[in-house]
Design an enzyme around this catalytic site. Structure first.
Site, PDB file in Angstrom:
ATOM      1  N   GLU A  53       0.956  -0.644   0.154  1.00 24.58           N
ATOM      2  CA  GLU A  53       0.165   0.568  -0.436  1.00 24.58           C
ATOM      3  C   GLU A  53       1.154   1.598  -0.231  1.00 24.58           C
ATOM      4  O   GLU A  53       0.344   2.364  -0.421  1.00 24.58           O
ATOM      5  CB  GLU A  53      -0.655  -0.296   1.664  1.00 24.58           C
ATOM      6  CG  GLU A  53      -2.029  -1.416   1.180  1.00 24.58           C
ATOM      7  CD  GLU A  53      -1.453  -1.893   2.162  1.00 24.58           C
ATOM      8  OE1 GLU A  53      -1.825  -3.096   3.015  1.00 24.58           O
ATOM      9  OE2 GLU A  53       0.142  -2.481   2.255  1.00 24.58           O
ATOM     10  N   CYS A  87      -0.123   0.458   7.691  1.00 24.89           N
ATOM     11  CA  CYS A  87      -0.558   0.375   6.222  1.00 24.89           C
ATOM     12  C   CYS A  87      -2.175   1.591   6.786  1.00 24.89           C
ATOM     13  O   CYS A  87      -2.088   2.316   5.879  1.00 24.89           O
ATOM     14  CB  CYS A  87      -0.417  -0.216   5.404  1.00 24.89           C
ATOM     15  SG  CYS A  87       1.131  -0.886   5.051  1.00 24.89           S
ATOM     16  N   ALA A 157      12.418 -37.743  -6.930  1.00 22.47           N
ATOM     17  CA  ALA A 157      12.629 -38.563  -8.184  1.00 22.47           C
ATOM     18  C   ALA A 157      12.935 -40.279  -8.088  1.00 22.47           C
ATOM     19  O   ALA A 157      13.010 -40.356  -7.465  1.00 22.47           O
ATOM     20  CB  ALA A 157      13.611 -37.765  -9.036  1.00 22.47           C
ATOM     21  N   THR A 204      19.592 -40.349   3.969  1.00 28.71           N
ATOM     22  CA  THR A 204      19.824 -39.529   2.386  1.00 28.71           C
ATOM     23  C   THR A 204      21.149 -38.690   2.936  1.00 28.71           C
ATOM     24  O   THR A 204      22.050 -38.869   2.377  1.00 28.71           O
ATOM     25  CB  THR A 204      18.453 -38.599   1.922  1.00 28.71           C
ATOM     26  OG1 THR A 204      17.678 -39.308   1.847  1.00 28.71           O
ATOM     27  CG2 THR A 204      19.122 -37.274   0.937  1.00 28.71           C
ATOM     28  N   GLU A 296      13.250 -33.642   0.844  1.00 29.85           N
ATOM     29  CA  GLU A 296      13.240 -34.316  -0.454  1.00 29.85           C
ATOM     30  C   GLU A 296      13.423 -35.653   0.314  1.00 29.85           C
ATOM     31  O   GLU A 296      14.413 -36.562  -0.814  1.00 29.85           O
ATOM     32  CB  GLU A 296      14.813 -33.438  -0.856  1.00 29.85           C
ATOM     33  CG  GLU A 296      14.381 -31.780  -1.611  1.00 29.85           C
ATOM     34  CD  GLU A 296      15.283 -31.446  -2.398  1.00 29.85           C
ATOM     35  OE1 GLU A 296      16.380 -32.432  -3.012  1.00 29.85           O
ATOM     36  OE2 GLU A 296      15.046 -30.953  -3.083  1.00 29.85           O
ATOM     37  N   LEU A 302       9.900 -39.080   4.133  1.00 31.75           N
ATOM     38  CA  LEU A 302       8.646 -38.986   3.039  1.00 31.75           C
ATOM     39  C   LEU A 302       7.372 -39.384   3.429  1.00 31.75           C
ATOM     40  O   LEU A 302       6.595 -38.957   3.439  1.00 31.75           O
ATOM     41  CB  LEU A 302       9.042 -39.518   1.621  1.00 31.75           C
ATOM     42  CG  LEU A 302      10.315 -38.326   1.120  1.00 31.75           C
ATOM     43  CD1 LEU A 302      10.628 -38.953  -0.400  1.00 31.75           C
ATOM     44  CD2 LEU A 302       9.353 -37.730   0.618  1.00 31.75           C
TER      45      LEU A 302
END
Length: 358
Positions: A53, A87, A157, A204, A296, A302
């Protein structure tokens, strides 16, 4: 197109210019309209700098027109003193009498207070124009403040036959096995620059020795996070190079052993691994004021978040390779929102239809 929707749509377009640079603040766009013509526009460019703004109002050459103008903003104007003044106070001071807002701000310091202040000052306020679109623009910010956790993006992947890694490698072979092509890899680095954090699990970190930075893309490196219950990751790993803020989540009995490694860019946090882990990780991320995270992998990490239904998006690459055996890709269900080919790779993006709505 309805007139208010036209200008809020422009606010959204402007706000998107700040993607990845406004954290922990939301992306916001604003336009000032006089006699159905935009006379000033702006967006929030970076946390700590002027809000949308302010930039839109300052862009108006003839400030005398403001008293007869309408200001459009994609998110409720703030009402509190943070790194910048409110604002809503500026709008009132500039005698702008009509304010059109895309959506209410979920942040507790604002959340309706900006609108209340404008109304009490005699402004005409219209709220809820392209509301869903404005909320989706800031899905990370809304998730963080409403669900008290970061917006969670799963990424992996996999081979054509459904594996994310081949059979176990020798411990000394600490490097990634590439499944996708260089174009997909560069896209992943672009994604990293757009999110606040990135996380992997112990396996990993041990097997791939990842850097988790944005070395093939211009942009800020995300905060690195790694789950390492028993502190198995070698101390000479790239994750411990202290070049980027890194948070290690370990077991409660192992923290003292790592005190010697503590550094402003290497932080250790504890979790109770006998309990559900994903909510504890989300709590740590929230406490660190991190609005979003890319997870990842590997497969176990995951799957933990999938099984506990703590994810919002999944970005899955399928490369033109086959392993025949190895580490299976995670199992999940979601709604495909996009699908495209990146040279030889296929990229599918899913949303969590069980819990994706804000």
């Amino acid at each position: 197109m309805k007139i208010h929707e036209k200008y809020i749509k422009r606010c959204i377009q402007l706000a998107e210019n700040g993607f990845g640079r406004t954290y922990p603040n939301p992306m916001v766009g604003s336009v000032v309209v006089h006699n159905n013509k935009i006379i000033g526009e702006g967006w929030h460019q970076k946390a700590g700098q002027a809000h949308a703004e302010v930039n839109a109002i300052n862009a108006v050459e003839n400030q005398n027109l403001l008293k007869d103008a309408t200001i459009y903003v994609s998110l409720e104007p703030c009402s509190h003193f943070g790194k910048t003044p409110p604002c809503s106070d500026l709008i009132i001071a500039k005698n702008i009498k009509k304010v059109v807002i895309g959506t209410v701000d979920p942040f507790s310091e604002v959340s309706g207070r900006g609108i209340k202040k404008l109304l009490e000052a005699g402004c005409e306020v219209l709220v809820g124009i392209l509301e869903k679109e404005c909320q989706n623009l800031n899905k990370r910010f809304f998730t963080f403040h409403i669900k008290k956790r970061p917006y969670i993006i799963l990424k992996w992947a996999q081979s054509e036959d459904g594996f994310i890694a081949p059979v176990l490698r020798k411990p000394e072979d600490r490097k990634p096995v590439w499944i996708t092509n260089k174009y997909s890899s560069q896209l992943v680095h672009k994604w990293r620059s757009e999110e606040q954090a990135i996380m992997v699990g112990t396996n990993t970190a041990v097997a791939d020795d990842p850097k988790l930075n944005t070395r093939t893309w211009t942009g800020k490196d995300p905060v690195r996070m790694v789950i390492d219950q028993n502190l198995r990751i070698p101390e000479d790993s790239a994750l411990f190079d202290k070049s980027i803020k890194t948070i290690v989540i370990c077991g409660e009995n192992n923290l003292q052993e790592k005190n010697k490694m503590q550094h402003e860019n290497l932080i250790f946090k504890t979790a109770d691994f006998s309990l559900k882990l994903a909510p504890q990780v989300c709590k740590i991320l929230h406490e660190q004021d991190l609005n979003s995270v890319i997870i990842e992998g590997g497969s176990q990490t995951l799957q933990t978040f999938i099984d506990e239904n703590l994810w919002d998006e999944a970005r899955v690459f399928t490369g033109a390779v086959q392993f025949e055996k190895g580490v299976k890709a995670p199992q999940f269900s979601g709604i495909i929102t996009s699908e495209e080919m990146i040279a030889s790779d296929t990229l599918k993006i899913y949303r969590n239809d069980k819990d994706h709505r804000i």
